[in-house]
Motif scaffolding. Structure first.
Motif, mmCIF file in Angstrom:
data_model
loop_
_atom_site.group_PDB
_atom_site.id
_atom_site.type_symbol
_atom_site.label_atom_id
_atom_site.label_comp_id
_atom_site.label_asym_id
_atom_site.label_seq_id
_atom_site.Cartn_x
_atom_site.Cartn_y
_atom_site.Cartn_z
ATOM 1 N N LEU A 1 -5.745 -3.560 3.852
ATOM 2 C CA LEU A 1 -5.996 -2.125 3.980
ATOM 3 C C LEU A 1 -7.034 -1.634 2.980
ATOM 4 O O LEU A 1 -7.857 -0.775 3.308
ATOM 5 C CB LEU A 1 -4.687 -1.344 3.812
ATOM 6 N N SER A 2 -7.014 -2.160 1.772
ATOM 7 C CA SER A 2 -8.027 -1.746 0.796
ATOM 8 C C SER A 2 -9.405 -2.266 1.178
ATOM 9 O O SER A 2 -10.416 -1.636 0.875
ATOM 10 C CB SER A 2 -7.651 -2.212 -0.607
ATOM 11 N N THR A 3 -9.462 -3.408 1.868
ATOM 12 C CA THR A 3 -10.746 -3.906 2.367
ATOM 13 C C THR A 3 -11.261 -3.032 3.510
ATOM 14 O O THR A 3 -12.445 -2.728 3.583
ATOM 15 C CB THR A 3 -10.607 -5.360 2.845
ATOM 16 N N LEU A 4 -10.349 -2.607 4.383
ATOM 17 C CA LEU A 4 -10.760 -1.784 5.515
ATOM 18 C C LEU A 4 -11.117 -0.358 5.114
ATOM 19 O O LEU A 4 -12.096 0.206 5.604
ATOM 20 C CB LEU A 4 -9.659 -1.752 6.570
ATOM 21 N N PHE A 5 -10.305 0.253 4.252
ATOM 22 C CA PHE A 5 -10.470 1.673 3.944
ATOM 23 C C PHE A 5 -11.169 1.946 2.620
ATOM 24 O O PHE A 5 -11.556 3.068 2.358
ATOM 25 C CB PHE A 5 -9.112 2.381 3.963
ATOM 26 N N GLY A 6 -11.282 0.958 1.765
ATOM 27 C CA GLY A 6 -12.016 1.111 0.512
ATOM 28 C C GLY A 6 -11.376 2.100 -0.451
ATOM 29 O O GLY A 6 -10.193 2.000 -0.786
ATOM 30 N N GLU A 7 -12.159 3.062 -0.899
ATOM 31 C CA GLU A 7 -11.696 4.025 -1.906
ATOM 32 C C GLU A 7 -10.664 5.005 -1.361
ATOM 33 O O GLU A 7 -9.912 5.600 -2.125
ATOM 34 C CB GLU A 7 -12.895 4.802 -2.464
ATOM 35 N N ARG A 8 -10.645 5.197 -0.055
ATOM 36 C CA ARG A 8 -9.660 6.127 0.525
ATOM 37 C C ARG A 8 -8.231 5.604 0.374
ATOM 38 O O ARG A 8 -7.283 6.378 0.435
ATOM 39 C CB ARG A 8 -9.967 6.364 1.990
#
Length: 107
Positions: free
Chosen positions: A43-50
């Motif tokens: 999820l952090s790879t897909l959404f990044g800073e969000r």
């Protein structure tokens, strides 16, 4: 149309779960120990800073206890397992209703 989209999305997510399972299996064989990709990393790879904004949002808007015991454990779960569960849930939601056999209708 909605059922078709639910089934299509379910199959795509299940395929992504298989890809994640194969990658985790190859990584586990190469390192000679069980290793899996946590869903939080995906999820952090897909959404990044969000992704970092989710914690205050969930704690403030919903409930503080929802983040710590529930979401933290979900983010540590294997990504393949979460993908399989979500994909099969979408497939179940996309199935047409069972025909009611044996019910007589009189006009």
């Amino acid at each position: 149309m909605v059922r078709f989209l639910l089934r299509l999305l379910g199959y795509i997510i299940i395929a992504a779960g298989f890809v994640s399972l194969v990658i985790d299996g190859a990584r586990s064989i190469a390192n000679s120990s069980l290793q899996y990709t946590p869903s939080g990393l995906v999820l952090s790879t897909l959404f990044g800073e969000r992704m970092a904004a989710w914690q205050p949002l969930i704690e403030r808007k919903l409930h503080p206890l929802l983040w710590d015991p529930v979401m933290v454990n979900l983010l540590l779960a294997p990504a393949a397992l979460i993908a399989f569960l979500l994909g099969f849930l979408l497939l179940k939601l996309g199935t047409p209703p069972e025909p009611k056999i044996g019910i007589l209708t009189r006009r």
